[in-house]
Design a protein around this motif. Structure first.
Motif, PDB file in Angstrom:
ATOM      1  N   UNK A  71       0.823  -1.202   0.000  1.00  0.00           N
ATOM      2  CA  UNK A  71       0.000   0.000   0.000  1.00  0.00           C
ATOM      3  C   UNK A  71       0.861   1.257   0.000  1.00  0.00           C
ATOM      4  N   UNK A 100      -6.566  -5.125   9.448  1.00  0.00           N
ATOM      5  CA  UNK A 100      -6.343  -3.784   9.975  1.00  0.00           C
ATOM      6  C   UNK A 100      -6.785  -3.704  11.428  1.00  0.00           C
ATOM      7  N   UNK A 106     -17.210  -4.886   4.557  1.00  0.00           N
ATOM      8  CA  UNK A 106     -18.039  -4.154   3.613  1.00  0.00           C
ATOM      9  C   UNK A 106     -19.493  -4.272   4.055  1.00  0.00           C
ATOM     10  N   UNK A 117     -15.018 -12.169  -0.703  1.00  0.00           N
ATOM     11  CA  UNK A 117     -14.687 -11.043  -1.583  1.00  0.00           C
ATOM     12  C   UNK A 117     -13.389 -11.265  -2.363  1.00  0.00           C
ATOM     13  N   UNK A 118     -12.352 -11.676  -1.635  1.00  0.00           N
ATOM     14  CA  UNK A 118     -11.063 -11.881  -2.286  1.00  0.00           C
ATOM     15  C   UNK A 118     -11.128 -12.993  -3.334  1.00  0.00           C
ATOM     16  N   UNK A 169      -7.728 -16.555   1.453  1.00  0.00           N
ATOM     17  CA  UNK A 169      -6.957 -16.485   0.208  1.00  0.00           C
ATOM     18  C   UNK A 169      -5.646 -17.257   0.301  1.00  0.00           C
TER      19      UNK A 169
ATOM     20  N   UNK B 156      -8.399   0.250   0.886  1.00  0.00           N
ATOM     21  CA  UNK B 156      -7.131  -0.474   1.046  1.00  0.00           C
ATOM     22  C   UNK B 156      -7.400  -1.944   1.336  1.00  0.00           C
ATOM     23  N   UNK B 157      -8.419  -2.175   2.196  1.00  0.00           N
ATOM     24  CA  UNK B 157      -8.760  -3.559   2.527  1.00  0.00           C
ATOM     25  C   UNK B 157      -9.147  -4.321   1.263  1.00  0.00           C
ATOM     26  N   UNK B 158      -9.962  -3.680   0.413  1.00  0.00           N
ATOM     27  CA  UNK B 158     -10.381  -4.320  -0.833  1.00  0.00           C
ATOM     28  C   UNK B 158      -9.183  -4.529  -1.751  1.00  0.00           C
ATOM     29  N   UNK B 159      -8.274  -3.570  -1.722  1.00  0.00           N
ATOM     30  CA  UNK B 159      -7.102  -3.647  -2.596  1.00  0.00           C
ATOM     31  C   UNK B 159      -6.234  -4.850  -2.237  1.00  0.00           C
ATOM     32  N   UNK B 161      -7.210  -7.432  -0.930  1.00  0.00           N
ATOM     33  CA  UNK B 161      -7.949  -8.644  -1.293  1.00  0.00           C
ATOM     34  C   UNK B 161      -7.979  -8.854  -2.802  1.00  0.00           C
TER      35      UNK B 161
END
Lengths: 397, 261
Positions: A71, A100, A106, A117-118, A169, B156-159, B161
């Motif tokens: 990031x 985090x 979501x 989601x992943x 994942x 960021x969390x989605x990113x 993932x």
């Protein structure tokens, strides 16, 4: 152990061949205005182990974690997972999972869809996603919760779903950024156990960021202590108590008794007289560090028989702490030391006692220049046991 | 019980003004002391006039495009205002709100010259552009509060993932601020729908929307025609609000989001 030492190779755990290590070398991360947040960091997490990245808030540990996740982009340095550098991979394609401080689920998706989601991003078909999500929910102890709305979950449940969402994942490296810091103490310790169990079962190389020294000691195979953007020391949790690598590491772990003096060989010359210490220090102006719980308090010996490393002291303060007592002792030359003694020991303020400093528990570090680098704010308070630091009123001459 | 009385009063208050409107719309001769007008289809017949239908299409087009554009622009501005603190934030905030404070007539008179110079006057595009002035501030405000409740780290969390920029926007950000976006676009549509002065000045009478026709009829003192047109103008927003109110109340995600605003 030396500062930023490599991890001990064998931590006595089965190591599946699929697991790989994480290696960060020479990493430097700076923000736009030229402030370096992470400076020349070398960090290793051995395959299938959990390393705690410990440090006070603002020391750069979250920045380091986000850089490993992709990031943030480092200025220099390398990040390797197994044998391959992941620097060129954007965050969305790095084989890492990140949990985090906040769950960041979501809200418009169900619990199961959050976990899936992943997998959805990887084009996994829906039935498979459902099945894997259900498996993960079983694993984190939330069976049959897949259809629930996120808003129906409690804080601890949310963070467990976040953990499941990252782990589904099969990341090569799992990164956790103080994931339990917003939970209450009891729940936090149960979550730590859950994490530890999952980490072992799934054999994931894990880097766990925390500012809580106690948490780091309880959960980690190895600890990397980060101060002011640098790795101050790295090693097993016990090393930080018995053989801290640096003065600042010792201080961070609550070794509050500091006695200035001069070292020559195994003799330390200070206000308390000449003390015998373990070999290995550098001769010259030094600081002797001894943990409060390493001090041995006994009845005063007859004046005739002088024992080595024994100092006459006066008890000036006793605080009962339930499991132990915190005592403040006045030594010769107005030196004041803090000691931890058994709760059952009867002590009166003003009592004369004899204090033994065991040579093996005394660590001697080269004296640092007091000005500039040594602000009082750097030594964090330890939760639960605030012990006043020992001070000497005598000048250092 | 109390709630029923309250909603009854509210409905009456909202619907009462429509009663004379309805009466006038079907009136032929309507003079004192008659309580009910002499019926006539002339007023309602006006609605079927091709000019009115054209205006209806023009109005819908302009309001629709304005709603979408204002939502997009305002969402960007609202994101910046709601999420980040930056130098000159207050100035940007003030400039964004200025059109809502300064009378639009004054602004438009100043801008008109440039519209004419750049060939935007007398065109639908020009009207759309000028109507962004009063709409964008409202959208920005609504979106700023929507984004203030949005945790940008979710992206960021989605990113991490595996979601790229587009999927982060569509699958994470838009659903999270969606309720605000719906409300904001609705605001923009309604403002644009009833806009008269800006359309007249920039459209120059060439771009004819429903309010323009209505003012013309009022000017000509043809009350049945004006009443019929008013109904045409009032209906689409009412329908829109009625449709979205299902989204905005109750337990839908949009409603939950609305309450957070």
């Amino acid at each position: 152990m030396s500062p930023a030492d490599d991890l001990p190779e064998d931590l006595g755990m089965p190591r599946p061949s699929t697991s790989v290590d994480l290696r960060v070398t020479g990493l430097r991360v700076a923000y736009r205005r030229g402030t370096t947040v992470v400076d020349d960091v070398d960090l290793g997490v051995a395959a299938n182990t959990l390393t705690a990245l410990l440090g006070p808030s603002g020391c750069g540990k979250t920045t380091l974690l986000k850089t490993v996740a992709g990031l943030l982009t480092p200025e220099t340095g390398d990040i390797r997972i197994g044998d391959t550098s992941v620097l060129d991979l954007p965050a969305e394609r790095r084989p890492v999972g990140l949990v985090f401080q906040k769950p960041l689920l979501f809200g418009h998706l169900s619990v199961g869809d959050n976990i899936g989601f992943g997998l959805r991003m990887r084009g996994v078909p829906k039935p498979t996603r459902r099945r894997r999500a259900a498996e993960m929910l079983d694993l984190v102890g939330l069976p049959d919760m897949g259809r629930r709305r996120v808003s129906e979950l409690s804080g601890g449940q949310e963070q467990r779903v976040a953990l499941a969402r990252a782990m589904v994942l099969d990341p090569k490296v799992l990164l956790l950024d103080e994931p339990f810091s917003q939970l209450d103490a009891d729940l936090r310790s149960r979550m730590r156990e859950l994490l530890r169990r999952l980490q072992r079962e799934l054999a994931i190389t894990t880097l766990f960021v925390t500012h809580d020294q106690q948490e780091a000691v309880e959960v980690a195979d190895a600890i990397a202590l980060m101060l002011d953007g640098r790795i101050e020391a790295q090693g097993r949790p016990a090393d930080f108590f018995t053989a801290p690598a640096t003065l600042r590491a010792a201080r961070f772990f609550g070794a509050t008794n500091e006695i200035p003096g001069t070292l020559s060989g195994t003799e330390f010359c200070c206000a308390l007289g000449t003390l015998r210490v373990a070999a290995g220090g550098r001769d010259g102006s030094s600081v002797l560090i001894v943990r409060p719980e390493a001090l041995r308090l006994g009845n005063p010996a007859p004046a005739t028989s002088e024992q080595p490393n024994t100092v006459p002291v006066t008890v000036i303060d006793v605080r009962y702490r339930g499991t132990h007592q915190s005592v403040r002792l006045r030594c010769p030359a107005e030196t004041i030391l803090a000691a931890t003694v058994p709760a059952a020991l009867r002590l009166e303020v003003g009592e004369e006692m004899a204090l033994r400093l065991l040579p093996d528990s005394c660590r001697v570090f080269p004296a640092e220049h007091r000005q500039g680098e040594d602000q009082p704010g750097e030594v964090p308070k330890r939760a639960g046991q605030p012990v006043a630091p020992a001070r000497t009123e005598r000048s250092h001459a | 019980m109390r709630r029923a009385v309250g909603s009854g009063l509210l409905a009456t208050g909202l619907l009462l003004p429509f009663i004379p409107l309805l009466l006038w719309a079907v009136a032929g001769d309507f003079r004192y002391p008659a309580v009910v007008p002499e019926l006539s289809g002339r007023g309602l017949g006006m609605i079927a006039d091709p000019a009115v239908l054209d205006a209806l299409v023009t109005s819908l087009t302009i309001a629709g495009v304005v709603a979408v554009l204002a939502a997009v622009i305002g969402a960007g501005a609202g994101r910046a205002l709601g999420l980040y603190t930056f130098r000159g934030r207050r100035l940007v905030q003030f400039l964004l709100l200025a059109p809502a404070i300064v009378p639009t007539l004054a602004v438009t008179l100043g801008i008109q010259v440039f519209f004419i110079r750049y060939g935007l006057a007398d065109s639908v595009a020009g009207v759309v552009l000028v109507q962004l002035i009063p709409t964008v501030p409202y959208v920005s405000l609504v979106m700023a509060s929507a984004f203030a409740n949005f945790d940008v780290e979710s992206e960021d969390a989605a990113r991490v993932l595996g979601a790229g920029p587009l999927r982060r926007l569509i699958l994470v950000t838009v659903p999270a601020v969606g309720p605000g976006l719906v409300v904001a676009a609705l605001f923009a549509f309604l403002i644009s729908w009833s806009e008269y002065i800006l359309t007249l000045l920039i459209g120059g009478g060439v771009v004819r929307t429903l309010p323009l026709l209505l003012f013309a009829e009022i000017g000509s003192a043809d009350l049945p025609a004006a009443a019929a047109l008013s109904l045409v103008i009032a209906l689409p927003p009412l329908l829109l609000v009625a449709l979205t109110s299902r989204l905005l109340t109750g337990g839908t995600p949009v409603a939950v989001g609305m309450r957070r605003l």
